[in-house]
Design an enzyme around this catalytic site. Structure first.
Site, PDB file in Angstrom:
ATOM      1  N   HIS A  60      -5.497  -2.846  10.734  1.00 54.78           N
ATOM      2  CA  HIS A  60      -6.187  -2.531   9.754  1.00 54.78           C
ATOM      3  C   HIS A  60      -5.988  -3.652   8.737  1.00 54.78           C
ATOM      4  CE1 HIS A  60      -2.246  -1.776   7.867  1.00 54.78           C
ATOM      5  NE2 HIS A  60      -2.799  -1.989   6.743  1.00 54.78           N
ATOM      6  N   HIS A 107      -6.825  -9.970   5.471  1.00 56.39           N
ATOM      7  CA  HIS A 107      -5.865 -10.292   6.934  1.00 56.39           C
ATOM      8  C   HIS A 107      -5.782  -8.911   7.460  1.00 56.39           C
ATOM      9  CE1 HIS A 107      -2.613  -9.306   4.235  1.00 56.39           C
ATOM     10  NE2 HIS A 107      -1.860  -9.100   5.303  1.00 56.39           N
TER      11      HIS A 107
END
Length: 171
Positions: A40, A126
């Protein structure tokens, strides 16, 4: 300790593409790979809490999510990099404006709804793919397109993540 956060959850095709890049980098960099189900992109970390999560905080976080008005957008993961020696990640060489705007809107909405947030120096979008990489070498990657149609509120739960809320972005 359970962690609460807003995130982007990749669809199945993107999750598989990220997992493939992660597997390739795991061979080159070493370390411990993130399980595909846990991939995620965190948009905003909230505070950590003991179990069970406080109902009032979860309700305030959901209200903060309800207040977000954003249109769908797309961006590309185009960089493999690391944070020190602990985290290997896939992210963006340059933070896309719509992604930064969604992060900023969530931060402001959390403040407005008195949701306790973890302090952050700056937003670095990220996806964590490795823990403790041994030979991480930052580099460009073949771009992976991420279509953002919504976001989620997640809580860590004994090595997994639990979705506590889901919001669609609308044109």
């Amino acid at each position: 300790m359970r962690h609460l956060f807003f995130a982007l959850a990749p669809d199945a095709a993107l999750r598989d593409a990220i997992a493939n890049d992660a597997a390739r980098l795991h061979l080159a960099w070493g370390g411990r790979a993130t399980k595909p189900a846990k991939l995620h992109m965190t948009l905003r970390f909230l505070q950590g809490f003991t179990d069970p999560l406080p109902d009032d905080v979860v309700a305030a976080a959901r209200a903060a999510g309800d207040a977000i008005a954003s249109v769908p957008f797309a961006f590309e993961l185009d960089r493999a990099d690391r944070f020190g020696r602990r985290i290997g990640w896939l992210g963006c060489a340059v933070t896309p404006r719509p992604l930064q705007a969604l992060h900023d809107a969530l931060t402001e909405s959390c403040r407005a709804h008195a949701v306790p947030m973890r302090e952050e120096e700056r937003f670095v979008p990220h996806v964590t793919i490795l823990r403790d990489p041994k030979r991480a070498v930052p580099s460009a990657i073949a771009p992976l397109r991420w279509q953002v149609d919504g976001f989620v509120l997640m809580a860590s739960a004994e090595g997994a993540y639990e979705v506590l809320g889901r919001w669609a972005l609308r044109a």
